[in-house]
Scaffold this motif. Sequence first.
Motif, short mmCIF file in Angstrom:
data_model
loop_
_atom_site.label_atom_id
_atom_site.label_comp_id
_atom_site.label_asym_id
_atom_site.label_seq_id
_atom_site.Cartn_x
_atom_site.Cartn_y
_atom_site.Cartn_z
N SER A 26 0.81 -1.23 0.00
CA SER A 26 0.00 0.00 0.00
C SER A 26 0.83 1.27 0.00
O SER A 26 0.33 2.33 -0.33
CB SER A 26 -0.96 0.00 1.19
OG SER A 26 -0.23 0.21 2.39
N VAL A 27 2.09 1.17 0.38
CA VAL A 27 2.90 2.39 0.40
C VAL A 27 3.95 2.38 -0.72
O VAL A 27 4.85 3.19 -0.76
CB VAL A 27 3.52 2.59 1.81
CG1 VAL A 27 4.67 1.64 2.06
CG2 VAL A 27 3.97 4.03 2.02
N GLY A 28 3.79 1.43 -1.62
CA GLY A 28 4.67 1.44 -2.79
C GLY A 28 5.95 0.65 -2.60
O GLY A 28 6.85 0.70 -3.45
N LEU A 29 6.04 -0.08 -1.49
CA LEU A 29 7.19 -0.97 -1.32
C LEU A 29 6.84 -2.29 -2.01
O LEU A 29 5.69 -2.69 -2.00
CB LEU A 29 7.48 -1.20 0.16
CG LEU A 29 7.91 0.03 0.97
CD1 LEU A 29 7.96 -0.28 2.45
CD2 LEU A 29 9.27 0.53 0.50
N LYS A 30 7.83 -2.92 -2.60
CA LYS A 30 7.56 -4.20 -3.28
C LYS A 30 8.01 -5.36 -2.40
O LYS A 30 9.19 -5.71 -2.38
CB LYS A 30 8.34 -4.25 -4.60
CG LYS A 30 7.54 -3.87 -5.82
CD LYS A 30 8.40 -3.94 -7.08
CE LYS A 30 8.52 -5.35 -7.63
NZ LYS A 30 9.41 -5.41 -8.79
N ASP A 39 -0.41 -7.67 17.64
CA ASP A 39 -1.26 -6.87 16.76
C ASP A 39 -1.10 -5.38 16.98
O ASP A 39 -1.10 -4.60 16.02
CB ASP A 39 -2.72 -7.27 16.93
CG ASP A 39 -3.00 -8.62 16.28
OD1 ASP A 39 -3.98 -9.28 16.65
OD2 ASP A 39 -2.21 -9.02 15.40
N SER A 40 -0.92 -4.98 18.25
CA SER A 40 -0.81 -3.54 18.50
C SER A 40 0.47 -2.96 17.87
O SER A 40 0.49 -1.81 17.44
CB SER A 40 -0.86 -3.23 19.99
OG SER A 40 0.14 -3.95 20.68
N THR A 41 1.51 -3.78 17.80
CA THR A 41 2.74 -3.32 17.14
C THR A 41 2.49 -3.17 15.66
O THR A 41 2.89 -2.18 15.03
CB THR A 41 3.89 -4.31 17.38
OG1 THR A 41 4.05 -4.52 18.78
CG2 THR A 41 5.21 -3.80 16.80
N LEU A 42 1.81 -4.17 15.07
CA LEU A 42 1.53 -4.10 13.64
C LEU A 42 0.53 -2.98 13.35
O LEU A 42 0.60 -2.33 12.30
CB LEU A 42 1.02 -5.46 13.14
CG LEU A 42 2.04 -6.60 13.24
CD1 LEU A 42 1.46 -7.90 12.72
CD2 LEU A 42 3.32 -6.28 12.48
N ASP A 43 -0.38 -2.72 14.31
CA ASP A 43 -1.31 -1.59 14.16
C ASP A 43 -0.52 -0.29 14.09
O ASP A 43 -0.79 0.57 13.26
CB ASP A 43 -2.28 -1.50 15.35
CG ASP A 43 -3.28 -2.64 15.38
OD1 ASP A 43 -3.88 -2.88 16.46
OD2 ASP A 43 -3.46 -3.31 14.34
N ALA A 44 0.45 -0.17 14.99
CA ALA A 44 1.27 1.06 15.02
C ALA A 44 2.05 1.19 13.72
O ALA A 44 2.17 2.28 13.16
CB ALA A 44 2.21 1.03 16.22
N ILE A 57 1.76 4.25 10.79
CA ILE A 57 2.91 4.94 10.21
C ILE A 57 2.89 4.80 8.69
O ILE A 57 3.08 5.77 7.95
CB ILE A 57 4.23 4.36 10.78
CG1 ILE A 57 4.37 4.75 12.27
CG2 ILE A 57 5.43 4.85 9.98
CD1 ILE A 57 5.51 4.04 12.99
N ILE A 58 2.67 3.58 8.24
CA ILE A 58 2.70 3.33 6.81
C ILE A 58 1.57 4.06 6.08
O ILE A 58 1.78 4.62 5.01
CB ILE A 58 2.70 1.80 6.54
CG1 ILE A 58 4.09 1.26 6.93
CG2 ILE A 58 2.39 1.48 5.10
CD1 ILE A 58 4.20 -0.25 6.89
N SER A 113 2.02 6.86 3.24
CA SER A 113 1.50 6.81 1.87
C SER A 113 0.63 8.01 1.56
O SER A 113 0.61 8.49 0.45
CB SER A 113 0.75 5.50 1.62
OG SER A 113 -0.46 5.51 2.33
N ARG A 114 -0.02 8.57 2.61
CA ARG A 114 -0.84 9.77 2.37
C ARG A 114 0.06 10.93 2.01
O ARG A 114 -0.28 11.75 1.17
CB ARG A 114 -1.66 10.12 3.61
CG ARG A 114 -2.94 9.31 3.79
CD ARG A 114 -3.86 9.96 4.81
NE ARG A 114 -3.30 9.91 6.16
CZ ARG A 114 -3.52 8.93 7.03
NH1 ARG A 114 -4.29 7.90 6.70
NH2 ARG A 114 -2.99 8.96 8.24
#
Lengths: 459, 424
Positions: A363-367, A441-446, A450-451, A455-456
Amino acid sequence: MALSMFLARGRLCTLSSRPKFLKTICASKILGLSTSAKMSLKFKNAKRIEGLDSNVWIEFTKLAADPSVVNLGQGLPDISPPVYVKEELSKIAAIDSLNQYTRGFGHPSLVKALSCLYEKFYQNQINPNKEILVTVGAYGSLFNAIQGLIDEGDEVIVIVPFYDCYEPMVRMAGAIPIFIPLRSKPLDGKKWSSSDWTLDPQELASKFNSKTKAIILNTPHNPLGKVYTKEELQVIADLCIKYDTLCISDEVYEWLVYTGNKHFKIATFPGMWERTITIGSAGKTFSVTGWKLGWSIGPKHLIKHLQTVQQNTVYTCATPLQEALAQALWIDIKRMDDPECYFNSLPKELEVKRNRMVHLLESVGLKPIVPDGGYFIIADVSLLDTDLSDMKNSNEPYDYKFVKWMTKNKKLSAIPVSAFCNAETKLQFEKFVRFCFIKKDSTLDAAEEIIKAWSRQKF
Amino acid sequence: MTKQLQARRLDGIDHNPWVEFVKLASEADVVNLGQGFPDFPPPDFAVEAFQHAVSGDFMLNQYTKAFGYPPLTKILASFFGKLLGQDIDPLKNVLVTVGAYGALFTAFQALVDEGDEVIIIEPFFDCYEPMTLMAGGRPVFVSLKPRRNQDGELDSSSNWQLDPTELASKFTSRTKALILNTPNNPLGKVFSRAELELVASLCQQHDVVCITDEVYQWLVYDGWQHVSIANLPGMWERTLTIGSAGKTFSATGWKVGWVLGPDSLLKHLRTVHQNSVFHCPTQGQAAVAQSFEREQLHFGQPSSYFVQLPRAMQRCRDHMIQSLQSVGLRPVIPQGSYFLITDISEFKSKMPNLPGAADEPYDRRFVKWMIKNKGLMAIPVSIFYSVPHQKLFDHYIRFCFTKDESTLQAMDKRLQKWKDELRP
């Protein structure tokens, strides 16, 4: 002047019961004062560690230590180990006899449990005393195997990217690492997968010669997440047999294999048991990296040399942790087909996290390269074309600079994949960055927050 | 395989006498006074510290800092800084290792190169020699020798000394390190300040690194004082001081050790460490940190474990000394450590032909005989000597006395039976 110094020394020397002798020695000390200038020469390191002092983890864990940084760098779960694992260790802490030394090559109940577990895979009896060695983490097994079996001047084949300790350990043994990179197949519009990265069989064959003592294999692979197929392993096995080479197989992520993939043990291939050391890890098996327990399994004519190293290095590993590990293994050995068995439940849990990470990174353009196993995912960051011109130290590879920039500016940390490459191949991998997803999950949420914000900003 | 399988660095170090003796002990019904570990529990506060470490913060189940769990390096720096009179930096001057054994290995690998000489004082903890060899070094031995004793009196470890001229002659331009062990295993000798000054002076004169194994530093009896050579003038900058949580807190199974020293030396040990084990287990380190914090509060007071333990062990020592004499064994009174050695010369003259290999030193044959026939296990002292000197010191065996009262009573029973069998 000299005489008064001598007399002063003499006063100190009379403390002993042998004043005459000490005075003689002290006098010669005065004469020897000028040798202090040579001090720095003598304190030089032994040659075996020349050039091995830097370490990517020391550098990057320091960077990520800032609590405001979401740390997807070091392979360290921030999820809790399974309840029963913690409970076993708690129970054991109360048992007095386990506070003293145990058997050097492995606590009896632990080697028995390991033997029982792995016999299922090897389809052969494994002698717990002669064919298993318990070590200080899988790291310790790698060290024991290399120190025990690799000599000065030997060649050792290392597949790039590689878990970073392989190269310094091979060099510390005075041997020569011979590198061969995994190469990506063209994509044809499919999603990029770790299985797209392969070894060219001819290129691999060209690396073997009469000086080749061993090849180090890592499957599932860190950092790519590649799970070597049966056919790929057969190519390696054929070469090992042809050139009479050993295989050190680092299989710490053996349980972490995702749908559609299967972990194969090269030691079970014909002609391979007698030349393979297979390494496992409690830390990765039960999400207890801080227990630092690992094991080597192999034929007794190889394991005995790892045992010799053990008796001259650490001698024995911690007792209570070994007993707790044994108990935890028994619990899961009894329910291998059960979805509740951690060997089954953890990969299920991680597959969800993996998929989430793939989606986030895209979603942020990383492959990202979708890993078939392990708990890391690497992504190509070049499409972001981030401006890193204000980063100091322009001699560093791109990914080092990118990770430092990302840690500082986005508060998200990862590990540069060129850290897993030798000097010559760093450029091939300098656009890749490794993320660890064995996180709550909370780490991945954080990380997601950020991601998304990142991307915004781009659009 | 057609090539030699094992690396040449393993040449000559594959045999380990412990493996044989530990196996023998497990097979027979023996009172095990051989291997050096307590068979009583660690102190309550240490056990609680470990329980706390394993049931508290679940993140202690994960990796900590490679060179040492921060609260542990912090307390070691502060605790030993006071003792060594140094400003010890927890990051630069402390390295946590897998037991003192791991510390020794790390030190040898970091500093000893092919052809370097390492002076080893005999009798020595047996791993010093193979570790020197594995690093490509050349061990140079110098023996502690007992001075002539008054007839009828028991020998003391303080009576065993180095000949200063002989010691000085062992230093050459190739001498890289000297390994010191005080209190000494197996003898129990506690090197005096004067003896250490001699060693220190030679190390400085010849620019040699001193690796000092001080695992038994708290096990000192009869009012003797443990002196750390790193404390002496000019020594901190060239000394690596090794300690052990196992021996400090009677928890040998935790395998937590440490090295203290100048950054100029420790940086090389860190390189070895990060390329061998990288991290040490976290929870053991947390337990040791908490235990040291407790001891720091009680330091020097009667409630300190470092005061209570040697007192209790002295009683065990004295009990054993008394008991062993009843069968004609002649113990050498140790000033410190877990061990005492006993002279078995009388047995050597009365029963010289015990079963064993042709050139097997007498003490090993005696120990095997004793295990089999008397149900007591000890360790032959010749394993703590270099091969050329083993025949000179084959009339001593080592007993570990840091045992529970019930073990010592079991020992007494066996000794009583032995004594009864000696009567004509």
